[in-house]
Structure formats: structure tokens, C-alpha cells
Design a protein around this motif. Structure first.
Motif, PDB file in Angstrom:
ATOM      1  N   ARG A  79      18.501  11.658 -16.594  1.00 51.81           N
ATOM      2  CA  ARG A  79      19.111  10.353 -16.174  1.00 51.81           C
ATOM      3  C   ARG A  79      18.281   9.700 -15.147  1.00 51.81           C
ATOM      4  NH1 ARG A  79      24.055  12.771 -17.326  1.00 51.81           N
ATOM      5  NH2 ARG A  79      24.409  13.393 -15.073  1.00 51.81           N
ATOM      6  N   THR A  80      18.013  10.764 -14.153  1.00 50.45           N
ATOM      7  CA  THR A  80      16.929  10.499 -13.302  1.00 50.45           C
ATOM      8  C   THR A  80      15.663   9.958 -13.719  1.00 50.45           C
ATOM      9  OG1 THR A  80      17.845  12.167 -11.923  1.00 50.45           O
ATOM     10  CG2 THR A  80      15.896  11.206 -10.814  1.00 50.45           C
TER      11      THR A  80
ATOM     12  N   GLU B 260      15.077   8.379 -16.598  1.00 49.88           N
ATOM     13  CA  GLU B 260      15.254   7.224 -16.988  1.00 49.88           C
ATOM     14  C   GLU B 260      15.361   6.069 -15.980  1.00 49.88           C
ATOM     15  OE1 GLU B 260      18.708   7.609 -19.768  1.00 49.88           O
ATOM     16  OE2 GLU B 260      17.546   8.799 -21.294  1.00 49.88           O
ATOM     17  N   LYS B 261      16.083   6.465 -14.805  1.00 43.48           N
ATOM     18  CA  LYS B 261      16.478   5.562 -13.731  1.00 43.48           C
ATOM     19  C   LYS B 261      15.271   5.156 -13.047  1.00 43.48           C
ATOM     20  CE  LYS B 261      20.303   6.279 -11.582  1.00 43.48           C
ATOM     21  NZ  LYS B 261      21.113   6.829 -10.502  1.00 43.48           N
ATOM     22  N   SER B 262      14.430   6.292 -12.768  1.00 43.03           N
ATOM     23  CA  SER B 262      13.012   5.846 -12.305  1.00 43.03           C
ATOM     24  C   SER B 262      12.288   5.265 -13.119  1.00 43.03           C
ATOM     25  CB  SER B 262      12.441   7.449 -11.894  1.00 43.03           C
ATOM     26  OG  SER B 262      12.038   7.958 -13.011  1.00 43.03           O
TER      27      SER B 262
ATOM     28  N   ARG C  79      13.321   2.995 -15.338  1.00 42.59           N
ATOM     29  CA  ARG C  79      13.907   1.548 -15.483  1.00 42.59           C
ATOM     30  C   ARG C  79      13.377   0.890 -14.228  1.00 42.59           C
ATOM     31  NH1 ARG C  79      18.518   4.010 -17.673  1.00 42.59           N
ATOM     32  NH2 ARG C  79      19.488   4.171 -15.801  1.00 42.59           N
ATOM     33  N   SER C  80      13.340   1.588 -12.930  1.00 49.28           N
ATOM     34  CA  SER C  80      12.961   1.035 -11.885  1.00 49.28           C
ATOM     35  C   SER C  80      11.551   0.837 -11.655  1.00 49.28           C
ATOM     36  CB  SER C  80      13.455   2.058 -10.448  1.00 49.28           C
ATOM     37  OG  SER C  80      13.028   1.564  -9.208  1.00 49.28           O
TER      38      SER C  80
END
Length: 230
Positions: A92-93, A95-97, A99-100
């Protein structure tokens, strides 16, 4: 920590957990002095206890060992579960990074497109302004040339009028001179006629007062006088 139980509880809660995307392992630290003193104390107590107590202690140690093994298996299972959770958290981290990063790239591309659009608009406006300035200069130059041509035409017309006026004055002067000469000729002719008339009158008078029997005047003299007068 307030008590050893709090320390053990903290160790259990923190053992095999994720910190900054990495798995950590927490264990209770044991010093050599404490372990030797504990072994010596337990040996002294074992020497003092009777055999029944030793049996109970052995049984209790076995139960504690089984309990520890069970807890260790449970912790291992919890560790596996926490490892899966940590993997999911790491994914998730990531993916979040991702996406960011994608959002930042999109924002950067949007800013670049906006900057390029502004630059293109600025160049287009500069080209339009240069075109308008060139057209304005051409109009000014055309207007200036038209004014110059009008001035030249006016100068030519003025010169032509002055030339015509000079020619007219010259013709008028010639006419006046001719008229003056004509008047002078007429005046001279009148004077000649008047003189001729006077001579004729004098000739008649002299002929009327001439004595009878006197010879007439010579003819050549009269002819000479007529020639001189004419």
C-alpha cells in the motif's frame, strides 16, 4: 518501565512489527552478571529445598517451557500474520508513493504544458504585434510618399503656371513692342505726310509768287528733294 511485566508487554507488542517499511525484532536483553547471579540464587535455593519441592519446580519448569513453546508458536503465527500485514502495508505504501509520484509527474507535465502554452501565446502576440507594427510603418510610408507626390505635383503645377505666366507676359511685351513700333511708324508716316504737305504748300506759294518770265526751277533738284524725303 514501572515493572518487568510492562517491559515484557512492550516487547511482545513491538516484536516483529514494521517501522519505516522495515521489519524489526525486539528481545529482552540479558547481562552475564544477572544471569550468573540468578543461576547461583536458584542453585542455592535448590540445595535448600527438599526433593518434593524440586519435583514441583521441575514440573513447573516443564509447564513453563510448554507454555513458552506455545507462546512462541503463537508469536510465530502472529509474526507470519504481521509479516503479511507488513507486506500489504508495504505494497500500500508503494502504491501510495507510486500514485504520489504519478500525481507529481502529472502536475509537472500540466505545468510544463501550461508554460509552453503561455510561451506560445506570448510568441503569437509578439508576432501579431510585429506584424501590426510593420503594417503601421508601411501605411506611414505610403502616406508620406503620397504627401511627397502631392507636393511634387503642386510644385510642377506651380512651375507650369509660372512658366505660362512668363510666356504670357513675354507675348504681351512683344505685342506691346509691336504696337509701339506700329505707332511709331504711323507717327513717322504722319510726320512725313505733314512735311510733304508743307513742302507742297511752300512749292505752290513759291510758284504763285514767282515773277513772270523767270525760268522754272530745275527738275533734278525737285526730284532729289523727293528722294530725300521718301
Amino acid at each position: 518501565m514501572v515493572s518487568p511485566q510492562d517491559a515484557e508487554s512492550c516487547i511482545k507488542n513491538l516484536h516483529r512489527t514494521e517501522l519505516h517499511g522495515r521489519m524489526i525484532s525486539v528481545e529482552k536483553a540479558k547481562s552475564e552478571s544477572e544471569s550468573s547471579s540468578r543461576r547461583q540464587t536458584s542453585a542455592n535455593r535448590a540445595d535448600r529445598r527438599p526433593s518434593k519441592e524440586q519435583k514441583e519446580e521441575t514440573k513447573e519448569n516443564e509447564e513453563n517451557k510448554e507454555t513458552a513453546e506455545a507462546e512462541e508458536g503463537k508469536e510465530k503465527k502472529d509474526g507470519d500474520v504481521s509479516g503479511a500485514e507488513s507486506q500489504r502495508s508495504a505494497s500500500r505504501t508503494r502504491e501510495k508513493s507510486l500514485r504520489s509520484e504519478k500525481k507529481e509527474r502529472d502536475v509537472a507535465r500540466a505545468r510544463e504544458r501550461s508554460r509552453m502554452a503561455r510561451e506560445e501565446e506570448r510568441r503569437r502576440r509578439a508576432a501579431e504585434e510585429a506584424l501590426r507594427e510593420r503594417e503601421r510603418r508601411q501605411r506611414d510610408e505610403k502616406r508620406r510618399l503620397a504627401i511627397e507626390r502631392e507636393k511634387l505635383r503642386s510644385e510642377r503645377e506651380k512651375i507650369e503656371r509660372e512658366k505660362n505666366e512668363l510666356l504670357r507676359l513675354e507675348r504681351e511685351r512683344h505685342r506691346l513692342e509691336r504696337e509701339k513700333l506700329e505707332l511709331e511708324r504711323l507717327e513717322l508716316k504722319r510726320e512725313q505726310l505733314r512735311l510733304e504737305e508743307e513742302r507742297r504748300k511752300r512749292g505752290y506759294e513759291s510758284s504763285s509768287y514767282r515773277k513772270p518770265g523767270s525760268p522754272p526751277e530745275p527738275t533734278y533738284e525737285r526730284d532729289t528733294r523727293h528722294k530725300l524725303v521718301s
